[in-house]
Design a protein around this motif. Structure first.
Motif, PDB file in Angstrom:
ATOM      1  N   ALA A  12       0.838  -1.206   0.000  1.00  0.00           N
ATOM      2  CA  ALA A  12       0.000   0.000   0.000  1.00  0.00           C
ATOM      3  C   ALA A  12       0.872   1.254   0.000  1.00  0.00           C
ATOM      4  N   ASP A  13       0.423   2.246  -0.744  1.00  0.00           N
ATOM      5  CA  ASP A  13       1.053   3.571  -0.788  1.00  0.00           C
ATOM      6  C   ASP A  13       2.535   3.533  -1.202  1.00  0.00           C
ATOM      7  N   THR A  14       2.865   2.671  -2.153  1.00  0.00           N
ATOM      8  CA  THR A  14       4.235   2.603  -2.677  1.00  0.00           C
ATOM      9  C   THR A  14       4.426   3.745  -3.676  1.00  0.00           C
ATOM     10  N   PRO A  15       5.417   4.612  -3.433  1.00  0.00           N
ATOM     11  CA  PRO A  15       5.614   5.753  -4.349  1.00  0.00           C
ATOM     12  C   PRO A  15       6.293   5.312  -5.650  1.00  0.00           C
ATOM     13  N   PRO A  40      -9.961  -6.628  -9.563  1.00  0.00           N
ATOM     14  CA  PRO A  40     -10.889  -5.591  -9.085  1.00  0.00           C
ATOM     15  C   PRO A  40     -10.377  -4.986  -7.774  1.00  0.00           C
ATOM     16  N   GLY A  41     -10.532  -3.698  -7.636  1.00  0.00           N
ATOM     17  CA  GLY A  41     -10.106  -3.008  -6.424  1.00  0.00           C
ATOM     18  C   GLY A  41      -8.908  -2.102  -6.627  1.00  0.00           C
ATOM     19  N   CYS A  42      -8.203  -2.253  -7.742  1.00  0.00           N
ATOM     20  CA  CYS A  42      -7.037  -1.394  -8.007  1.00  0.00           C
ATOM     21  C   CYS A  42      -7.452   0.036  -8.342  1.00  0.00           C
ATOM     22  N   ARG A  43      -8.652   0.190  -8.898  1.00  0.00           N
ATOM     23  CA  ARG A  43      -9.258   1.486  -9.189  1.00  0.00           C
ATOM     24  C   ARG A  43      -8.360   2.427  -9.990  1.00  0.00           C
ATOM     25  N   GLY A  44      -7.492   1.860 -10.847  1.00  0.00           N
ATOM     26  CA  GLY A  44      -6.617   2.695 -11.667  1.00  0.00           C
ATOM     27  C   GLY A  44      -5.536   3.403 -10.873  1.00  0.00           C
ATOM     28  N   GLY A  63       8.096   6.051 -20.074  1.00  0.00           N
ATOM     29  CA  GLY A  63       7.432   6.891 -19.080  1.00  0.00           C
ATOM     30  C   GLY A  63       5.984   6.517 -18.832  1.00  0.00           C
ATOM     31  N   SER A  64       5.375   5.743 -19.735  1.00  0.00           N
ATOM     32  CA  SER A  64       3.992   5.316 -19.515  1.00  0.00           C
ATOM     33  C   SER A  64       3.974   4.084 -18.608  1.00  0.00           C
ATOM     34  N   ALA A  65       2.796   3.685 -18.172  1.00  0.00           N
ATOM     35  CA  ALA A  65       2.662   2.526 -17.283  1.00  0.00           C
ATOM     36  C   ALA A  65       1.314   1.864 -17.515  1.00  0.00           C
ATOM     37  N   PHE A  66       1.271   0.552 -17.256  1.00  0.00           N
ATOM     38  CA  PHE A  66       0.000  -0.154 -17.255  1.00  0.00           C
ATOM     39  C   PHE A  66      -0.764   0.253 -16.001  1.00  0.00           C
ATOM     40  N   LYS A  67      -2.102   0.340 -16.093  1.00  0.00           N
ATOM     41  CA  LYS A  67      -2.948   0.550 -14.925  1.00  0.00           C
ATOM     42  C   LYS A  67      -4.334   0.035 -15.273  1.00  0.00           C
ATOM     43  N   GLY A  68      -5.130  -0.232 -14.252  1.00  0.00           N
ATOM     44  CA  GLY A  68      -6.473  -0.727 -14.531  1.00  0.00           C
ATOM     45  C   GLY A  68      -7.195  -1.151 -13.268  1.00  0.00           C
ATOM     46  N   ASP A  69      -8.395  -1.692 -13.471  1.00  0.00           N
ATOM     47  CA  ASP A  69      -9.233  -2.171 -12.371  1.00  0.00           C
ATOM     48  C   ASP A  69     -10.100  -3.304 -12.905  1.00  0.00           C
ATOM     49  N   GLY A  70      -9.783  -4.532 -12.522  1.00  0.00           N
ATOM     50  CA  GLY A  70     -10.547  -5.676 -12.998  1.00  0.00           C
ATOM     51  C   GLY A  70     -10.376  -5.912 -14.483  1.00  0.00           C
ATOM     52  N   VAL A  71      -9.158  -5.706 -14.990  1.00  0.00           N
ATOM     53  CA  VAL A  71      -8.913  -5.864 -16.425  1.00  0.00           C
ATOM     54  C   VAL A  71      -7.716  -6.769 -16.678  1.00  0.00           C
ATOM     55  N   VAL A  72      -7.737  -7.379 -17.856  1.00  0.00           N
ATOM     56  CA  VAL A  72      -6.593  -8.125 -18.381  1.00  0.00           C
ATOM     57  C   VAL A  72      -6.102  -7.337 -19.585  1.00  0.00           C
ATOM     58  N   ILE A  73      -4.831  -6.945 -19.566  1.00  0.00           N
ATOM     59  CA  ILE A  73      -4.270  -6.143 -20.645  1.00  0.00           C
ATOM     60  C   ILE A  73      -3.276  -7.002 -21.432  1.00  0.00           C
ATOM     61  N   PRO A  74      -3.662  -7.425 -22.643  1.00  0.00           N
ATOM     62  CA  PRO A  74      -2.715  -8.177 -23.475  1.00  0.00           C
ATOM     63  C   PRO A  74      -1.819  -7.218 -24.252  1.00  0.00           C
ATOM     64  N   PHE A  75      -0.605  -7.655 -24.549  1.00  0.00           N
ATOM     65  CA  PHE A  75       0.295  -6.824 -25.352  1.00  0.00           C
ATOM     66  C   PHE A  75       1.258  -7.701 -26.149  1.00  0.00           C
ATOM     67  N   THR A  97      -2.757   4.570  -2.048  1.00  0.00           N
ATOM     68  CA  THR A  97      -3.634   3.428  -1.765  1.00  0.00           C
ATOM     69  C   THR A  97      -3.553   3.031  -0.297  1.00  0.00           C
ATOM     70  N   SER A  98      -4.596   2.347   0.183  1.00  0.00           N
ATOM     71  CA  SER A  98      -4.663   1.918   1.584  1.00  0.00           C
ATOM     72  C   SER A  98      -4.403   0.425   1.757  1.00  0.00           C
ATOM     73  N   TYR A  99      -4.371  -0.326   0.659  1.00  0.00           N
ATOM     74  CA  TYR A  99      -4.222  -1.774   0.732  1.00  0.00           C
ATOM     75  C   TYR A  99      -3.118  -2.234  -0.211  1.00  0.00           C
ATOM     76  N   ASP A 100      -2.559  -3.427   0.104  1.00  0.00           N
ATOM     77  CA  ASP A 100      -1.638  -4.075  -0.823  1.00  0.00           C
ATOM     78  C   ASP A 100      -2.444  -4.562  -2.020  1.00  0.00           C
ATOM     79  N   HIS A 101      -1.801  -4.577  -3.197  1.00  0.00           N
ATOM     80  CA  HIS A 101      -2.438  -5.082  -4.417  1.00  0.00           C
ATOM     81  C   HIS A 101      -1.487  -6.035  -5.125  1.00  0.00           C
ATOM     82  N   THR A 102      -2.019  -7.141  -5.611  1.00  0.00           N
ATOM     83  CA  THR A 102      -1.215  -8.101  -6.364  1.00  0.00           C
ATOM     84  C   THR A 102      -1.663  -8.097  -7.815  1.00  0.00           C
ATOM     85  N   ILE A 103      -0.735  -7.749  -8.687  1.00  0.00           N
ATOM     86  CA  ILE A 103      -1.011  -7.843 -10.118  1.00  0.00           C
ATOM     87  C   ILE A 103      -0.171  -8.998 -10.656  1.00  0.00           C
TER      88      ILE A 103
END
Length: 142
Positions: A12-15, A40-44, A63-75, A97-103
């Motif tokens: 959570a809250d990793t800069p 779900p829960g990442c909220r972008g 400089g860009s980054a992947f982000k999303g919420d409840g999505v699968v991003i193929p590339f 963020t307030s919680y850990d997230h696993t992508i």
């Protein structure tokens, strides 16, 4: 074809300046495809990218980054890797963020001769042309 799977449990809250990092070691010569799963829960608010040294492999542009919420991003990548094995860095951060997230990343790699089979075919046709005297129209393949 080899499928690699890596989980990034981003605290959570990793800069962005101090991202969480996982090393991804790839044995094959060509990284062809991948997907990243944001549950779900990442909220972008959770971000990630793939690096080789200082070179950003995905996403592009630099400089860009992947982000999303409840999505699968193929590339697609189709990138010839420089080392055996190649060590990539999967970076993730989640400011505010307030919680850990696993992508989760899935990376698909192939040996060079499988990924670029047509190079072998071209070489065969070239040798066949030299042996038979049948002219070959030269074209650049890669």
């Amino acid at each position: 074809m080899t499928i690699y799977q890596f989980d990034l449990k981003i605290p959570a809250d990793t800069p962005e300046e101090e991202p969480f990092e996982v090393e991804a070691e790839i044995e094959e010569e060509v990284l062809v495809r991948g997907l990243v799963i944001f549950p779900p829960g990442c909220r972008g608010m959770v971000y990630s990218k793939i690096m080789y040294g200082q070179l950003q492999i995905a996403p592009r542009p630099f400089g860009s980054a992947f982000k999303g919420d409840g999505v699968v991003i193929p590339f697609e990548l189709w990138r010839v890797l420089p080392d055996r094995p190649t060590k990539l860095r999967l970076l993730g951060w989640s400011p505010g963020t307030s919680y850990d997230h696993t992508i989760t990343y899935y990376l698909i790699a192939l040996p060079y001769w499988v990924a670029f089979w047509y190079v072998g075919l071209h070489n065969f046709v070239k040798i066949f042309s030299q042996l038979t005297g049948i002219p070959l129209e030269e074209r650049r393949l890669i």
